[in-house]
Scaffold this motif. Structure first.
Motif, mmCIF file in Angstrom:
data_model
loop_
_atom_site.group_PDB
_atom_site.id
_atom_site.type_symbol
_atom_site.label_atom_id
_atom_site.label_comp_id
_atom_site.label_asym_id
_atom_site.label_seq_id
_atom_site.Cartn_x
_atom_site.Cartn_y
_atom_site.Cartn_z
ATOM 1 N N ARG A 142 -4.911 3.171 -12.633
ATOM 2 C CA ARG A 142 -4.782 4.346 -12.787
ATOM 3 C C ARG A 142 -3.602 6.013 -13.379
ATOM 4 N NH1 ARG A 142 -7.734 5.306 -9.110
ATOM 5 N NH2 ARG A 142 -9.643 5.489 -10.590
ATOM 6 N N ASN A 143 -2.594 5.435 -12.750
ATOM 7 C CA ASN A 143 -1.328 6.178 -13.054
ATOM 8 C C ASN A 143 -0.762 5.744 -14.175
ATOM 9 O OD1 ASN A 143 -1.373 7.944 -10.138
ATOM 10 N ND2 ASN A 143 0.030 6.604 -8.692
ATOM 11 N N ASN A 160 0.875 -1.305 0.186
ATOM 12 C CA ASN A 160 -0.147 -0.296 0.121
ATOM 13 C C ASN A 160 0.908 1.127 0.224
ATOM 14 O OD1 ASN A 160 0.483 -0.899 2.601
ATOM 15 N ND2 ASN A 160 -0.981 0.348 3.489
ATOM 16 N N LYS A 168 -0.005 4.412 1.658
ATOM 17 C CA LYS A 168 -1.642 5.028 1.704
ATOM 18 C C LYS A 168 -2.659 3.593 2.552
ATOM 19 C CE LYS A 168 -0.371 7.384 -2.332
ATOM 20 N NZ LYS A 168 -0.266 7.652 -3.413
ATOM 21 N N ASP A 195 -11.310 0.451 -7.116
ATOM 22 C CA ASP A 195 -11.144 1.207 -5.984
ATOM 23 C C ASP A 195 -11.637 1.473 -4.082
ATOM 24 O OD1 ASP A 195 -10.402 3.808 -7.457
ATOM 25 O OD2 ASP A 195 -11.606 3.457 -9.154
ATOM 26 N N GLU A 244 -4.824 2.160 -7.887
ATOM 27 C CA GLU A 244 -4.152 3.379 -8.074
ATOM 28 C C GLU A 244 -2.774 3.278 -8.834
ATOM 29 O OE1 GLU A 244 -1.243 4.655 -4.888
ATOM 30 O OE2 GLU A 244 -2.188 5.652 -4.432
ATOM 31 N N ASP A 245 -2.813 1.902 -8.945
ATOM 32 C CA ASP A 245 -1.566 1.870 -9.996
ATOM 33 C C ASP A 245 -1.693 1.798 -11.255
ATOM 34 O OD1 ASP A 245 1.183 0.240 -10.534
ATOM 35 O OD2 ASP A 245 0.184 -1.009 -12.366
ATOM 36 N N CYS A 304 -6.705 3.422 2.726
ATOM 37 C CA CYS A 304 -8.068 3.413 2.160
ATOM 38 C C CYS A 304 -9.092 3.798 3.408
ATOM 39 C CB CYS A 304 -9.495 1.962 1.606
ATOM 40 S SG CYS A 304 -9.442 1.015 3.545
ATOM 41 N N PHE A 339 -7.933 -0.682 -3.321
ATOM 42 C CA PHE A 339 -7.829 0.594 -3.751
ATOM 43 C C PHE A 339 -5.850 0.766 -4.311
ATOM 44 C CE2 PHE A 339 -5.800 1.064 0.542
ATOM 45 C CZ PHE A 339 -4.706 1.913 0.235
#
Length: 685
Positions: free
Chosen positions: A180-181, A38, A41, A169, A177-178, A43, A173
């Motif tokens: 989306r980036n 994570n 980070k 999401d 995130e990975d 959630c 999460f």
């Protein structure tokens, strides 16, 4: 102030956290910086973890129901009375009279599930039930049928991902995130196939929106295109698969045009994504935890995905589905001759592998409690879950527990379920005990990595670790020789005794450690673990259990196609179970910080359907099925397929499970169909 490095323990992600402890109290929790899972980070659930530990709903001591009111009792009295009642019921009705049911935490919390199994098997009952009897296990089974093993998605190395019925999401999460980036950087192509337009579908992606329950038709048409256009990996198929000729003939009927007719997805879109998928070497299908398995055709839909991955040569290769070493932990089960509920009715699910799953078919549980068939069920122990809210066909479950002579609930908090029990035993939270943490990372993140879930504080009030509750009850019942462990540390050392890793090593590596390495293309050395030693596209063994060896599209039982008469009265399609990142099933609703983010349940309704019923956004409406009606606030949004109503999971005041009928099942697996059922909207004002 001391910093305790441990894992969150609330869900399958097992995110690494730093607990700041002062004077024996947790004062702050942060994500562990730079951790591979994570990366520091958390959630929303993790961010409010301190609130959950010190929730005012925490149970402080054992209680017993007397004249409809709970009275405080000692642990000694609780154990004595529960043990005496259980042994008397066993004498009168036989061992099968006891059912045990664990919540979703029992999947991530290894000790909890293992000790539950050990006591119930020592008692002699085969009837332990957990979420895998209605979720996820048939994904494992489909891959075992096809590959002889459970291969795991490796999304971080993929160049193309199909998110199929999956909204990371709200559930994974770190993976979201990975994705989306890398989509933004141009390193990843994304295809989203979902009834709901999830946030990632609004990124740079291709989005397909099939009619609920028709995903197999789309997948079969993709297979059709890949075979007809010779886009499959011919070398891999020739050398490492069996049944391709039968598949190629079977698949001819599933043209993209036919799939469009069934699913509503344009044939041109199916051709496009099939070509993209086949022509991208590092590509993977990522699906939701239970979403697609809970339609009427769940198992065969899973088989479609296996075949898609196999014929394009994406098995045991980087970015596809790979063999990630799964750590071996000591097995606490003891042999029991009796077969679990559903063993004979759903033979493929229970008998395909040499070792049957250690639990029964959850969809049959309530009916057995009500009817006393195939045998009287007079005792239930529910631990770490809230089935009065989360169990499918809740009305039948509540009817069933009325026939019990003993109902025991074990949980950290007072819930809708514990309020119904005869005895309630307070369990501590995962931050109040030491155990094996992060062992699910091989499944959830495709990393052979493990860490110690280290106790941050002592158990609050009179609460105890669930493993200890099971163990101490076992001693009272005369099974003490099977439960010699006294401390968390002894239990952890025992589980690790067959793993090749020691407890001391995990102490020396507080942020975790690798226990193995991924080995790509292991089949080149020893083949696959099937009878043929190859990928079995067509399964003769499935047919021995009365299930077709090749997948086909099967209509949901209450769809307009399968049941047009019912559809005239209930013209919309209900899907249930959508996750929300703030909550895990029914947990967390009592936390003020989470409730402020999402204070109430909402049903997603498309504007066209809202107009049809005269519904405006934010209005309270009724969602009705042949089983029941619930009241819920309408969220009018274009992010849902017209004609489909999406109701979230885990809300007591708007319980979607009242709407479901557990007798509607996937005939191959016995899973209740939680999605694709007929419903209608009722205007309340």
């Amino acid at each position: 102030m001391e910093i305790i490095k441990t894992d969150c323990g609330l869900c399958v992600n097992d995110c690494a956290i730093d607990c700041y402890v002062e004077d024996g109290k947790i004062v702050k929790i942060e994500g562990t910086p730079g951790h591979l899972v994570n990366n520091g980070k958390l959630c929303a659930k993790g961010q409010h973890r301190v609130e959950s530990v010190y929730s005012p709903t925490r149970l402080k001591h054992p209680v017993k129901k007397v004249d409809s009111r709970f009275q405080k009792i000692s642990w000694e009295q609780a154990y004595d009375e529960i043990a005496t009642k259980l042994l008397a019921l066993k004498e009168q009705y036989g061992a099968r009279t006891l059912f045990s049911l664990t919540g979703s935490v029992g999947i991530e919390h290894f000790e909890f599930a293992a000790f539950n199994q050990r006591l119930t098997k020592a008692f002699g009952t085969p009837n332990m039930f957990n979420p895998e009897g209605m979720c996820f296990r048939i994904r494992i089974l489909a891959r075992q049928i096809t590959f002889g093993k459970y291969v795991i998605e490796e999304p971080r190395k993929a160049k193309l991902i199909i998110l199929w019925g999956h909204n990371p999401d709200d559930s994974y999460f770190p993976i979201a995130e990975d994705i989306r980036n890398r989509v933004k950087s141009g390193d990843l192509k994304l295809i989203v196939i979902d009834v709901r337009k999830i946030p990632l579908a609004k990124e740079e992606s291709i989005y397909l929106q099939p009619r609920p329950g028709t995903d197999a038709a789309v997948a079969l048409a993709m297979i059709n295109v890949i075979i007809e256009e010779n886009l499959y990996d011919q070398e891999f198929v020739a050398e490492w698969t069996t049944g391709f000729d039968k598949l190629a003939e079977h698949i001819k009927q599933y043209t993209p045009e036919k799939a469009e007719e069934i699913s509503g997805v344009p044939a041109s879109s199916i051709r496009r994504i099939a070509r993209m998928f086949a022509n991208t070497k590092e590509a993977s299908i990522l699906e939701g935890v239970g979403c697609l398995q809970q339609y009427a055709n769940g198992l065969q839909t899973e088989r479609c995905f296996c075949i898609l991955m196999a014929i394009t040569g994406k098995i045991d290769r980087p970015g596809g589905w790979v063999t990630c070493p799964q750590i071996r932990l000591a097995d606490l089960r003891v042999p029991v001759e009796e077969k679990a509920l559903g063993y004979d009715k759903y033979q493929l699910f229970h008998q395909f592998n040499k070792t049957p799953p250690p639990y029964g078919n959850s969809s049959m549980m309530s009916e057995a409690m009500i009817t006393g068939k195939p045998y009287p069920v007079k005792a239930l122990i529910s631990s770490g879950g809230n089935p009065a809210v989360t169990f499918p066909d809740t009305k039948r479950f509540l009817e069933g527990i009325k026939n019990l002579e003993l109902f025991v609930a074990i949980d950290p908090c007072m819930t809708e379920t514990t309020r119904l029990a005869d005895y309630v035993l307070p369990a501590c939270s995962t931050l109040e005990e030491t155990g094996i943490g992060g062992f699910t990372w091989c499944v959830s993140h495709c990393e052979p990595f493990i860490m110690l879930r280290k106790k941050a504080i002592e158990p609050l009030y009179e609460s105890k670790p669930i493993w200890k509750i099971w163990s101490e009850l076992a001693h009272k019942m005369g099974y003490g020789e099977l439960f010699p462990w006294q401390t968390d540390e002894e239990v952890a050392k025992h589980f690790l005794s067959v793993s090749g890793i020691t407890y001391e090593q995990l102490l020396e590596n507080p942020e975790g450690m690798y226990y193995g390495t991924k080995n790509y293309e292991p089949f080149k050395e020893k083949g696959f673990n099937t009878e043929s030693k190859k990928v079995e596209l067509y399964s003769a063994r499935m047919e021995k259990f009365g299930v077709p060896g090749l997948p086909s599209h099967v209509e949901p039982q209450q769809s307009v196609v399968a049941n047009p008469e019912l559809a005239r009265e209930y013209p919309e399609t209900l899907i249930t179970g959508a996750r929300q990142v703030e909550y895990i099933n029914a947990q967390g609703h009592e936390i003020p910080g989470l409730a402020a983010r999402i204070p109430e349940a909402v049903a997603w309704i498309h504007p066209l359907i809202a107009n049809k019923y005269g519904i405006i956004n934010g209005e309270m409406v009724g969602i009705e099925t042949p089983r029941a009606m619930i009241k819920i606030k309408a969220k009018v949004t274009e992010d849902i397929r017209p004609g489909t109503i999406s109701v979230p999971h885990g809300w007591a005041e708007a319980n979607c499970n009242f709407l479901l009928d557990a007798t509607l099942r996937d005939e191959a697996s016995g899973y209740a169909t939680l999605r694709g059922n007929a419903c209608r909207i009722v205007k309340l004002s």
